[in-house]
Design an enzyme around this catalytic site. Structure first.
Site, mmCIF file in Angstrom:
data_model
loop_
_atom_site.group_PDB
_atom_site.id
_atom_site.type_symbol
_atom_site.label_atom_id
_atom_site.label_comp_id
_atom_site.label_asym_id
_atom_site.label_seq_id
_atom_site.Cartn_x
_atom_site.Cartn_y
_atom_site.Cartn_z
ATOM 1 N N GLU A 109 1.215 2.250 -10.958
ATOM 2 C CA GLU A 109 1.373 2.913 -9.666
ATOM 3 C C GLU A 109 2.546 3.887 -9.642
ATOM 4 O O GLU A 109 2.436 5.004 -9.119
ATOM 5 C CB GLU A 109 1.542 1.873 -8.560
ATOM 6 C CG GLU A 109 0.287 1.070 -8.241
ATOM 7 C CD GLU A 109 0.044 -0.078 -9.199
ATOM 8 O OE1 GLU A 109 -0.995 -0.757 -9.071
ATOM 9 O OE2 GLU A 109 0.890 -0.293 -10.091
ATOM 10 N N HIS B 298 4.271 -1.359 6.079
ATOM 11 C CA HIS B 298 4.546 0.056 6.366
ATOM 12 C C HIS B 298 5.938 0.255 6.965
ATOM 13 O O HIS B 298 6.537 1.326 6.808
ATOM 14 C CB HIS B 298 3.491 0.623 7.324
ATOM 15 C CG HIS B 298 3.684 0.229 8.755
ATOM 16 N ND1 HIS B 298 3.062 -0.865 9.321
ATOM 17 C CD2 HIS B 298 4.443 0.772 9.748
ATOM 18 C CE1 HIS B 298 3.433 -0.973 10.582
ATOM 19 N NE2 HIS B 298 4.259 0.013 10.867
#
Length: 330
Positions: free
Chosen positions: A61, A133
């Site tokens: 990632e 988030h």
């Protein structure tokens, strides 16, 4: 208008932007012929794979998000599929600290127009549910988007791709394949970033939510209406930047606020809403603000524990009743 699922609406917006602008490309794990996790990139390989604009990456990632940051700095507009939001810790340096700050570091000379998609949320699929988030709320330069329906998903995805800042685009897995809704066909249809929507008008209390919690807030409002209680529901759509004025206008009208979130109660982005209201609309409040959010524990795996963990419409309605009918609260 075309009836699309949330997932189909996201892909439709990306495909339309790829046809319009050759600088738009996608990259991530398993997004090639497989179509991405939960079909998040379904059909893009068939149309754009031969053009080298669908890049199926290794399982690294940090590497592919970092590559996307570099590509965006050179004028491309990458759309990166992180798979799941719980992998955010693997790319916080690249997406947050590098991409978010580059405009500032360069004195405005460099933009990083990229979108990072991430699936999350308790729903029909086991695992990968964490909503992290809020970690990026404190990172300057990063925008955070959380649609609650297919139409907004398409309109916000287009705006995110065209924006000159890094955008974290949240895709709730409970909404992904949960039925179809009318979505505009117009290839220029968009929903502006930083603008909330009043999903339901009301007079007695303001419910502020996003994504799946918007759906549950609306269900709670329906139940409360049968009791003669009127709840206004504000769908944030964009978490950063926050549409403070829409929230404040609603709270000044109703005098009461319940903030609903899937992020952990401690330190979640919903607390910023509470702070804004306390600073700018305190004297409009006729009751304490209530936060309805999960406890500070790991997301459980067993279905019964999931139900206990995640706020539902009943929990939201109970919070409203405690404000409007305190004498009934236990």
């Amino acid at each position: 208008m075309t009836r699309l699922t949330f997932q189909q609406a996201c892909v439709a917006a990306i495909a339309e932007e790829m046809r319009r602008d050759r600088d738009v490309f996608v990259m991530g794990e398993d997004i090639g012929a497989f179509g991405g996790p939960l079909k998040s990139n379904d059909g893009l390989w068939d149309e754009f794979g031969g053009q080298g604009r669908v890049i199926d990456t290794p399982i690294s990632e940090g590497t592919f998000v970092g590559a996307a940051v570099g590509a965006a700095m050179q004028g491309k507009r990458p759309v990166v599929d992180l798979m799941f939001l719980e992998f955010l810790a693997l790319v916080t340096q690249q997406f947050g600290l590098d991409a978010g700050a580059m405009h500032y570091y360069s004195g405005g000379a460099i933009a990083v127009p990229m979108v990072m998609r991430a699936k999350y949320g308790v729903g029909p699929f086991h695992g990968h549910a964490y909503d992290f988030h809020s970690w990026l709320q404190n990172v300057p330069g990063v925008k955070i988007v959380a649609p609650s329906n297919p139409s907004d998903a398409k309109g916000l995805m287009r705006s995110a791709i065209r924006d000159n800042n890094p955008v974290l685009f949240l895709e709730h897995m409970a909404l992904y394949h949960a039925g179809k809704a009318e979505v505009p066909d117009d290839p220029e249809f968009s929903v502006p970033l930083g603008k909330a929507a009043v999903a339901r008008l009301g007079r007695d209390v303001t419910l502020v939510a996003s994504a799946l919690m918007t759906k549950r807030a609306l269900a709670a409002a329906d139940a409360l209406a049968e009791e003669g209680l009127s709840a206004e529901v504000v769908d944030l759509r964009t978490i950063v930047p926050l549409d403070e004025e829409t929230i404040l206008d609603s709270v000044r009208k109703t005098g009461r606020l319940v903030v609903v979130s899937e992020a952990i109660r401690t330190g979640g982005s919903h607390n910023e809403i509470v702070s804004v209201v306390a600073e700018r609309a305190f004297y409009a409040l006729r009751a304490p603000v209530i936060r309805v959010a999960p406890p500070r524990v790991p997301v459980p795996f067993h279905r019964d524990l999931e139900k206990a963990y995640l706020p539902d419409a009943d929990a939201i309605a109970d919070a409203v009743r405690s404000l409007l009918r305190p004498e009934e609260a236990a």
